[in-house]
Write an enzyme that holds these catalytic residues in place. Structure first.
Site, PDB file in Angstrom:
ATOM      1  N   LYS A 208       0.786  -1.233   0.000  1.00  0.00           N
ATOM      2  CA  LYS A 208       0.000   0.000   0.000  1.00  0.00           C
ATOM      3  C   LYS A 208       0.821   1.288   0.000  1.00  0.00           C
ATOM      4  CE  LYS A 208      -4.039  -1.701   2.499  1.00  0.00           C
ATOM      5  NZ  LYS A 208      -4.647  -1.663   3.847  1.00  0.00           N
ATOM      6  N   GLY A 362       9.569  -6.222   7.086  1.00  0.00           N
ATOM      7  CA  GLY A 362       9.492  -7.645   7.382  1.00  0.00           C
ATOM      8  C   GLY A 362       9.448  -8.513   6.137  1.00  0.00           C
TER       9      GLY A 362
HETATM   10  P1  ADP Z   1       7.419  -4.905   4.035  1.00  0.00           P
HETATM   11  O1  ADP Z   1       6.903  -5.894   5.055  1.00  0.00           O
HETATM   12  O2  ADP Z   1       8.752  -5.281   3.510  1.00  0.00           O
HETATM   13  O3  ADP Z   1       7.368  -3.491   4.555  1.00  0.00           O
HETATM   14  P2  ADP Z   1       4.847  -4.728   2.770  1.00  0.00           P
HETATM   15  O4  ADP Z   1       4.233  -5.369   3.962  1.00  0.00           O
HETATM   16  O5  ADP Z   1       4.551  -3.323   2.517  1.00  0.00           O
HETATM   17  O6  ADP Z   1       6.433  -4.967   2.774  1.00  0.00           O
HETATM   18  O7  ADP Z   1       4.375  -5.507   1.454  1.00  0.00           O
HETATM   19  C1  ADP Z   1       4.660  -6.840   1.220  1.00  0.00           C
HETATM   20  C2  ADP Z   1       3.592  -7.491   0.408  1.00  0.00           C
HETATM   21  O8  ADP Z   1       3.288  -6.755  -0.772  1.00  0.00           O
HETATM   22  C3  ADP Z   1       4.027  -8.851  -0.055  1.00  0.00           C
HETATM   23  O9  ADP Z   1       3.315  -9.838   0.652  1.00  0.00           O
HETATM   24  C4  ADP Z   1       3.693  -8.873  -1.552  1.00  0.00           C
HETATM   25  O10 ADP Z   1       3.036 -10.049  -1.965  1.00  0.00           O
HETATM   26  C5  ADP Z   1       2.786  -7.681  -1.707  1.00  0.00           C
HETATM   27  N1  ADP Z   1       2.843  -7.160  -3.075  1.00  0.00           N
HETATM   28  C6  ADP Z   1       3.913  -6.762  -3.768  1.00  0.00           C
HETATM   29  N2  ADP Z   1       3.587  -6.440  -5.022  1.00  0.00           N
HETATM   30  C7  ADP Z   1       2.262  -6.639  -5.146  1.00  0.00           C
HETATM   31  C8  ADP Z   1       1.329  -6.485  -6.217  1.00  0.00           C
HETATM   32  N3  ADP Z   1       1.721  -6.066  -7.418  1.00  0.00           N
HETATM   33  N4  ADP Z   1       0.043  -6.798  -5.971  1.00  0.00           N
HETATM   34  C9  ADP Z   1      -0.336  -7.220  -4.762  1.00  0.00           C
HETATM   35  N5  ADP Z   1       0.479  -7.383  -3.704  1.00  0.00           N
HETATM   36  C10 ADP Z   1       1.774  -7.088  -3.892  1.00  0.00           C
HETATM   37 MG    MG Z   2       4.881  -6.356   5.689  1.00  0.00          MG
END
Ligand code: ADP
Ligand code: MG
Length: 405
Positions: A208, A362
């Protein structure tokens, strides 16, 4: 950081003293209760080993999952105790309760260099209580485990953004020190936030836009390039006027994305192609398409190869990289290429350009391990998702500031 750290405690001497440690063992488990990613356990070892070597009687507190204040065997720290025993090469006992009779008996029975765990601190509703008196009471019970010349070591970086009993209140009851992990995380992330060497590339992805706004605002000014991928990029692409079909889209953020694009212009790098799929599924068909060519009803699940190459190029020329958020749904092997390309470019930048490369978040950290990449190829992989972002955004981390007295 004006906090006392573990080295100072070790210099004072810990031989025979009860040392209460807060670690972060919130690891993912599969349906059979097996740990699927032990990254956080491994990251806790230097602090625990140093205390053991110093002859301390080590009592470790941690949480696992969301048991919501109730005892639930599904969230027992038993698998963690076993994993720790293996890694430390010595028995790690697990108390049958958190701050009750068993925990106290076992703590009293420890000898020099022995280590034990108390059960999941979130089995007790007072751990996350908003009522200060309740937390205070629980903190007193926990601190009593290390009564008489004991000390507290805060080493669970993943939870320092939470003012919870085992993180925050207990630090007021005992002489409190930052563990090796907390110290290293704060130092590394502060360097990325305050004093990055240029060219400085910030890579943002994940699901997001709204989750990452604070980071964009905190870092974009200092960065030379802000690379956007992941689910969040489709809101930017929609703001550019593309039809993103069924891709993840935050309609209420489109205007914000427009403003960011105006404000940062060329500095923002956006995808030029995407890997699209007809449905959100591991085995979904994959098509590489241009931005205006996502088939009707399809969704973008990864950045395309041309984008990946462009992003990798910017990363390879950097002197500092901060990466938060996967470039695509890396959990589906077919849609992991973009994330892999970015991660590999960071490893190359570290190796060939002496770039300081940091992974925060994470899922991003998990992706490095899932994709089988060399963790040591990065300068630092943060163990804290929310905590690393809050530090980067310049927010106060209660579990760290409580240590500076
Ligand atoms: P982090 O934990 O590293 O901060 P986030 O929690 O913001 O990362 O996002 C991780 C998730 O985003 C992953 O589970 C991944 O599947 C999802 N994601 C990445 N690209 C897409 C996409 N194009 N459509 C839907 N979900 C996505
Ligand atoms: Mg996350």
């Amino acid at each position: 950081m004006a906090t006392k750290n573990l080295q100072e405690l070790l210099d004072e001497g810990v031989d025979g003293r009860h040392i209460l440690v807060r670690s972060d063992f919130n690891v993912p488990l599969d349906d059979d209760g097996n740990i699927t990613d032990a990254g956080r356990i491994d990251a806790s070892l230097p602090t625990l080993q140093a205390l053991i070597d110093g002859g301390a009687k080590v009592i470790v507190m941690a949480h696992l999952g969301r048991p919501k204040g109730e005892v639930n065997p599904k969230y027992s720290l038993a698998p963690v105790a076993e994993a720790l025993s293996e890694r430390l090469g010595q028995f790690v006992a697990l108390a049958g309760d958190v701050s009750g009779e068993d925990a106290h008996e076992r703590a009293n029975g420890l000898t020099e260099g022995e280590i034990m765990l108390v059960e999941n601190v979130r089995f007790d509703p007072r751990e996350t209580s908003k009522d200060e008196a309740e937390r205070e009471e629980f903190a007193a019970e926990l601190a009593a485990l290390a009564a008489d010349n004991g000390a507290f070591v805060s080493d669970g970086f993943g939870v320092v953004h939470r003012a919870q009993t085992s993180v925050y209140d207990v630090a007021k009851k005992l002489p409190a020190y930052a563990g090796f992990l907390v110290d290293k995380e704060v130092e590394t992330l502060s360097r990325v936030k305050d004093a990055p060497e240029h060219p400085y590339v910030v890579v943002l992805g994940g699901s997001k836009v709204s989750d990452k706004l604070g980071v964009i605002e905190a870092l974009a000014e200092k960065a030379d390039r802000v690379i956007i991928g992941g689910g969040m990029c489709y809101t930017f692409l929609a703001a550019q006027g593309h039809n993103v079909q069924n891709s993840l889209l935050q309609e209420d953020m489109v205007d914000t994305c427009k403003e960011l694009m105006e404000k940062y212009g060329e500095k923002l790098l956006l995808p030029v192609d995407v890997a699209a799929a007809p449905e959100f599924d591991k085995d979904a068909e994959k098509k590489i398409v241009g931005l205006d060519e996502i088939p009707e009803g399809w969704m973008g699940l990864d950045i395309g190869p041309e984008t990946a190459e462009k992003y990798a190029e910017a990363i390879k020329n950097s002197k500092t990289v901060f990466w938060n958020g996967p470039m695509g749904v890396f959990e589906f092997p077919n849609f992991a290429d973009g994330t892999k390309a970015v991660a590999e470019a960071m490893i190359a930048a570290t190796r060939d350009n002496d770039s300081f490369t940091v992974v925060g978040g994470g899922d991003s950290a998990a992706s490095v391990r899932t994709l089988g990449l060399d963790e040591d190829g990065f300068s630092h992989i943060s163990t804290g998702g929310g905590a690393s972002l809050e530090l980067i955004e310049g927010k106060d981390l209660p579990g760290v500031s409580v240590l500076s007295a």
